[in-house]
Design a protein around this motif. Structure first.
Motif, PDB file in Angstrom:
ATOM      1  N   ASN A  28      47.222  17.159   2.473  1.00 28.92           N
ATOM      2  CA  ASN A  28      48.543  17.766   2.456  1.00 28.92           C
ATOM      3  C   ASN A  28      48.824  18.511   1.152  1.00 28.92           C
ATOM      4  O   ASN A  28      49.825  19.216   1.033  1.00 28.92           O
ATOM      5  CB  ASN A  28      49.603  16.679   2.694  1.00 28.92           C
ATOM      6  CG  ASN A  28      50.996  17.240   2.827  1.00 28.92           C
ATOM      7  OD1 ASN A  28      51.843  17.023   1.969  1.00 28.92           O
ATOM      8  ND2 ASN A  28      51.261  17.980   3.892  1.00 28.92           N
ATOM      9  N   THR A 143      46.481  19.059  10.493  1.00 28.52           N
ATOM     10  CA  THR A 143      47.517  19.829  11.176  1.00 28.52           C
ATOM     11  C   THR A 143      47.124  21.300  11.198  1.00 28.52           C
ATOM     12  O   THR A 143      46.487  21.825  10.276  1.00 28.52           O
ATOM     13  CB  THR A 143      48.925  19.709  10.563  1.00 28.52           C
ATOM     14  OG1 THR A 143      48.968  20.430   9.331  1.00 28.52           O
ATOM     15  CG2 THR A 143      49.313  18.263  10.341  1.00 28.52           C
ATOM     16  N   ARG A 429      56.859   7.872  14.646  1.00 27.13           N
ATOM     17  CA  ARG A 429      55.696   8.107  13.791  1.00 27.13           C
ATOM     18  C   ARG A 429      54.563   7.185  14.193  1.00 27.13           C
ATOM     19  O   ARG A 429      54.787   6.064  14.636  1.00 27.13           O
ATOM     20  CB  ARG A 429      56.046   7.878  12.318  1.00 27.13           C
ATOM     21  CG  ARG A 429      57.143   8.771  11.797  1.00 27.13           C
ATOM     22  CD  ARG A 429      57.303   8.620  10.296  1.00 27.13           C
ATOM     23  NE  ARG A 429      58.432   9.377   9.812  1.00 27.13           N
ATOM     24  CZ  ARG A 429      58.408  10.685   9.574  1.00 27.13           C
ATOM     25  NH1 ARG A 429      57.293  11.363   9.787  1.00 27.13           N
ATOM     26  NH2 ARG A 429      59.475  11.316   9.124  1.00 27.13           N
ATOM     27  N   GLU A 433      51.063   7.364   9.797  1.00 23.47           N
ATOM     28  CA  GLU A 433      52.179   8.101   9.208  1.00 23.47           C
ATOM     29  C   GLU A 433      53.213   7.158   8.596  1.00 23.47           C
ATOM     30  O   GLU A 433      53.801   7.463   7.558  1.00 23.47           O
ATOM     31  CB  GLU A 433      52.827   8.984  10.278  1.00 23.47           C
ATOM     32  CG  GLU A 433      51.946  10.164  10.710  1.00 23.47           C
ATOM     33  CD  GLU A 433      52.547  10.921  11.868  1.00 23.47           C
ATOM     34  OE1 GLU A 433      53.433  10.355  12.543  1.00 23.47           O
ATOM     35  OE2 GLU A 433      52.137  12.067  12.117  1.00 23.47           O
ATOM     36  N   TYR A 443      53.718  13.254   0.527  1.00 21.73           N
ATOM     37  CA  TYR A 443      53.383  13.979   1.756  1.00 21.73           C
ATOM     38  C   TYR A 443      54.569  14.845   2.149  1.00 21.73           C
ATOM     39  O   TYR A 443      55.710  14.372   2.210  1.00 21.73           O
ATOM     40  CB  TYR A 443      53.059  12.988   2.879  1.00 21.73           C
ATOM     41  CG  TYR A 443      52.527  13.625   4.133  1.00 21.73           C
ATOM     42  CD1 TYR A 443      51.171  13.896   4.279  1.00 21.73           C
ATOM     43  CD2 TYR A 443      53.382  13.947   5.187  1.00 21.73           C
ATOM     44  CE1 TYR A 443      50.683  14.469   5.436  1.00 21.73           C
ATOM     45  CE2 TYR A 443      52.906  14.527   6.350  1.00 21.73           C
ATOM     46  CZ  TYR A 443      51.558  14.781   6.469  1.00 21.73           C
ATOM     47  OH  TYR A 443      51.074  15.351   7.623  1.00 21.73           O
ATOM     48  N   GLU A 445      56.276  17.237   5.046  1.00 22.78           N
ATOM     49  CA  GLU A 445      56.257  17.556   6.466  1.00 22.78           C
ATOM     50  C   GLU A 445      55.858  19.017   6.656  1.00 22.78           C
ATOM     51  O   GLU A 445      56.067  19.869   5.789  1.00 22.78           O
ATOM     52  CB  GLU A 445      57.640  17.319   7.073  1.00 22.78           C
ATOM     53  CG  GLU A 445      58.121  15.890   6.984  1.00 22.78           C
ATOM     54  CD  GLU A 445      57.514  15.003   8.047  1.00 22.78           C
ATOM     55  OE1 GLU A 445      56.688  15.501   8.834  1.00 22.78           O
ATOM     56  OE2 GLU A 445      57.867  13.821   8.092  1.00 22.78           O
ATOM     57  N   PRO A 449      62.622  19.584   6.867  1.00 22.02           N
ATOM     58  CA  PRO A 449      63.539  18.618   7.490  1.00 22.02           C
ATOM     59  C   PRO A 449      64.950  19.185   7.575  1.00 22.02           C
ATOM     60  O   PRO A 449      65.414  19.876   6.672  1.00 22.02           O
ATOM     61  CB  PRO A 449      63.477  17.416   6.539  1.00 22.02           C
ATOM     62  CG  PRO A 449      62.187  17.564   5.800  1.00 22.02           C
ATOM     63  CD  PRO A 449      61.964  19.038   5.667  1.00 22.02           C
ATOM     64  N   ALA A 615      54.395  23.367   1.710  1.00 24.82           N
ATOM     65  CA  ALA A 615      53.917  22.530   2.805  1.00 24.82           C
ATOM     66  C   ALA A 615      52.674  23.094   3.472  1.00 24.82           C
ATOM     67  O   ALA A 615      51.797  22.343   3.907  1.00 24.82           O
ATOM     68  CB  ALA A 615      55.019  22.355   3.847  1.00 24.82           C
ATOM     69  N   HIS A 648      59.011  11.150   3.053  1.00 23.58           N
ATOM     70  CA  HIS A 648      57.712  10.762   2.538  1.00 23.58           C
ATOM     71  C   HIS A 648      57.708  10.848   1.026  1.00 23.58           C
ATOM     72  O   HIS A 648      58.441  11.618   0.422  1.00 23.58           O
ATOM     73  CB  HIS A 648      56.614  11.676   3.086  1.00 23.58           C
ATOM     74  CG  HIS A 648      56.312  11.420   4.523  1.00 23.58           C
ATOM     75  ND1 HIS A 648      55.861  10.225   4.988  1.00 23.58           N
ATOM     76  CD2 HIS A 648      56.411  12.214   5.607  1.00 23.58           C
ATOM     77  CE1 HIS A 648      55.671  10.287   6.285  1.00 23.58           C
ATOM     78  NE2 HIS A 648      56.011  11.484   6.677  1.00 23.58           N
TER      79      HIS A 648
END
Length: 697
Positions: A28, A143, A429, A433, A443, A445, A449, A615, A648
């Motif tokens: 990440n 991801t 989650r 996670e 971390y 996202e 958010p 991110a 996170h």
């Protein structure tokens, strides 16, 4: 073996667990301390073998991903280390123009993350003999947003080579343990599935989605209870004793549980696969015990038995006893100090539940024939895995590749979808996670958010106020640099000229410059009077009052490219000299090894615009300026992680935020007043994402 595995993990605590939350946090864009080291690589490799041989209900896929990722990280770090620099011209006037070697640290970090991804894909491909599944597994782990297009081909080549090498070594050794799972060659005569099985598959998937959510919560409860003992004085001894005691308990349960069911005649499986082996336990000749066969054959062999479409029924009582006993033990070992994976145990639990469901259906009189219980075992595994990991495509392809049967893919994808939908409603989650959150692993996202968009709307709302003493000029005295390092703990320092940020320097490079200056100036080291309580930059020419053992006390040259270190040495050594008494007033040409093109944001930019830079692009820090170009502050990924809207990451010390009026004022009034700090006080303390010893192979 359990005691030895626990002892090894005590020397490298980061090796406990699957390691997947840490890998996800690293991919990440964050640094994970003490994870990619030679010690952790050796300990995890040996300890997972010992723990598996000791009989723990664990899998090898999580540690395998970490081992492959660690090797990939180390190889890239070693090979690409000297190839990430470029010579650039710095300065705007003829007096400032100079040539400097600038190491592209962001590109270097990106390359190491690609190496980690490739190694992880190779590890999965080796464990499951599934090259395509290995690629998709890492794709869902990284991801899609952070998956570079060129990584697909590299992962493809890496996975294929790993699978071929693994199969070659297996053939040379004379063992046949390559495929994790395999349908019988003549199973086509039995048939796979029919349309009237679909409603039962959907019911099974919904039940497994519910069960996987309960299983996940049970694991987390046990994990939380075990973590409460970490702060005790003798916690390390307790963890070792716990491993040994659990190994004894597991051995006792595995030995006693088969006594709860009767024996079965071997003739019932005469038409089964000849590769399936049965365990007698307490039974007489030509008889076997189904529970003992599932528990003592190893997790992968047990799954083979459950997936078999030619063997006879195992019995509902045997399947129920094994399901309850194995699931209970899998929950009890959550969080113990050994390397473990949860993928294969979850697969076995799903296969047990699916096989039980299939055999129960066969005992019901229906107008049509139900498919083999082995098919239902496969559907149960896929549904359980999807509900537990919240992965979809990778699960379907991994199982299909390992089974070498793609005719089952359509109903398998259906069960995975239903289970994922049900599980996501109950547990938003996945297990890994949630562990990222509870371990405090940084971390971000993939998407902004919603709460952060409402509460922290602009870059100016989040950026940190940099005290004037930490805003360095293009050429700064040694004393000024030491003072800036002393009072400003964050890892990025702005280089300011005429109220504008012309570059950013990391703490790593500043300490390397001071190191080079001390070597060029001192012929003998004179330790500071308070050296016993504070760390020296180089042991001479003064010290930084940073508490010993803090995040910035290790040797910085370990983190700087060798060529950059040599360049800094040459720059400092050729700087104008004064008398020894005035050594602290020597000017260091910071503009020659700063990042001359930092990312810059206007203070009014909304969070939804700049959040993807951190991110998805892996950016670590940007300069925030006013519309007139006046420097306002530094915004790093740590400020996003420390925001209350981000779920996170570990809590971090809140930094002072500059006001909008201060940023938009004139250049003359926008410079912050000097910050008054006590000796040894650090402002805005948080950990550098790039610090820590790196593995070198």
């Amino acid at each position: 073996m359990a005691a030895l595995a626990g002892t090894l993990v005590a020397t490298a605590p980061s090796c406990a667990g699957s390691g997947l939350p840490e890998v996800k946090g690293y991919l990440n864009g964050n640094h994970i301390k003490d994870f990619f080291t030679m010690r952790s690589l050796a300990v995890r490799t040996v300890a997972v073998v010992l723990a598996t041989a000791a009989g723990f209900p664990i899998g090898r896929e999580g540690p395998t991903v970490c081992i492959g990722g660690c090797l990939g990280y180390g190889i890239v770090h070693t090979v690409a280390k000297r190839r990430m620099g470029e010579w650039v011209k710095l300065g705007a006037t003829k007096h400032q123009v100079s040539v400097a070697l600038i190491v592209d640290e962001e590109r270097f970090q990106h390359a190491k993350r690609i190496g980690c991804s490739l190694g992880g894909a190779a590890g999965i491909a080796t464990a499951f003999n599934a090259p395509i599944g290995g690629i998709l597994y890492m794709l869902e782990e990284v991801t899609v947003n952070s998956w570079p297009p060129e990584l697909t081909f590299r992962a493809f080549v890496c996975s294929v080579v790993a699978a071929l090498v693994s199969r070659g070594l297996i053939n040379i050794s004379g063992y046949d343990v390559g495929p994790l799972l395999l349908y019988e060659e003549n199973s086509a005569e039995v048939g796979s599935w029919a349309w009237h099985d679909i409603p039962f598959f959907v019911v099974l998937a919904a039940v497994m989605g519910l069960f996987s959510s309960i299983f996940t919560r049970a694991l987390l409860i046990v994990w939380d209870v075990r973590r409460r003992f970490d702060d005790y004085v003798y916690a390390h001894i307790f963890r070792l004793l716990e491993v040994v005691l659990l190994a004894i308990v597991i051995a006792i349960i595995f030995s006693v549980l088969p006594l709860s069911v009767g024996c079965k005649d071997d003739l019932e499986n005469a038409n089964g696969d000849q590769d399936l082996h049965y365990v007698m336990h307490h039974c007489t000749d030509n008889h076997h015990n189904s529970v003992a066969t599932l528990l003592f054959s190893g997790t992968e062999r047990a799954v083979l038995h459950l997936y078999s479409r030619l063997s006879g029924n195992m019995g509902l009582s045997a399947l129920a006893a094994t399901l309850v006993g194995y699931t209970t033990l899998a929950v009890l070992i959550a969080g113990i100090a050994i390397p473990m994976g949860n993928f294969i145990p979850t697969m076995l639990i799903g296969a047990l539940a699916g096989r039980f469901f299939g055999e129960a259906l066969q005992q019901v009189d229906m107008a049509f024939d139900i498919s083999s219980p082995g098919v239902y075992a496969l559907m149960g595994s896929g549904a359980m895995l999807s509900g537990f990991t919240h992965m979809t495509i990778a699960i379907a392809v991994l199982l299909s590749e390992a089974l070498q049967d793609f005719s089952i893919l359509t109903p398998l994808m259906l069960t995975i979808f239903v289970s994922h939908f049900v599980s996501h409603l109950l547990q938003r989650r996945s297990y890994d996670e949630v562990l990222i959150l509870r371990k405090g692993i940084p971390y971000l996202e993939a998407e902004l958010p919603a709460k952060m968009d409402d509460t922290c709307g602009t870059a100016l709302d989040l950026c940190a106020l940099v005290p004037e003493i930490a805003q360095l000029p293009p050429e700064a005295s040694v004393r000024m640099v030491r003072r800036a390092l002393q009072v400003w703990a964050p890892t990025h320092f702005p280089i300011i000229h005429n109220d504008a940020c012309i570059g950013i320097l990391t703490r790593t490079r500043l300490l390397a410059a001071l190191n080079a200056f001390d070597r060029a100036t001192c012929s003998s080291c004179v330790p500071c009077p308070e050296a016993s309580n504070h760390s020296l930059i180089n042991g001479c020419m003064g010290c930084l009052s940073i508490p010993h053992g803090g995040p910035h006390t290790r040797t910085m040259l370990d983190e700087v490219d060798v060529e950059l270190g040599e360049f800094i040495d040459n720059v400092v050594a050729t700087s104008p000299r004064r008398h020894c008494a005035d050594a602290e007033d020597v000017l260091l040409p910071l503009h020659r090894f700063m990042d001359p093109a930092p990312y810059t944001l206007v203070g009014d930019m909304p969070a939804m615009r700049f959040y993807p830079l951190f991110a998805k692009s892996g950016i670590t820090a940007v300069a925030v300026v006013s519309r007139a170009g006046v420097f306002c502050g530094i915004l790093s990924r740590f400020h996003l992680l420390s925001s209350e809207s981000i779920e996170h990451g570990a809590p971090m010390v809140d930094n002072s935020m500059p006001s909008r009026d201060a940023c938009q004022s004139s250049a003359s009034s926008s410079r912050q007043a000097p910050l008054e700090c006590n000796e040894g006080e650090l402002v805005g303390d948080y950990t550098d994402s790039r610090e820590g010893p790196e593995i070198s192979i």
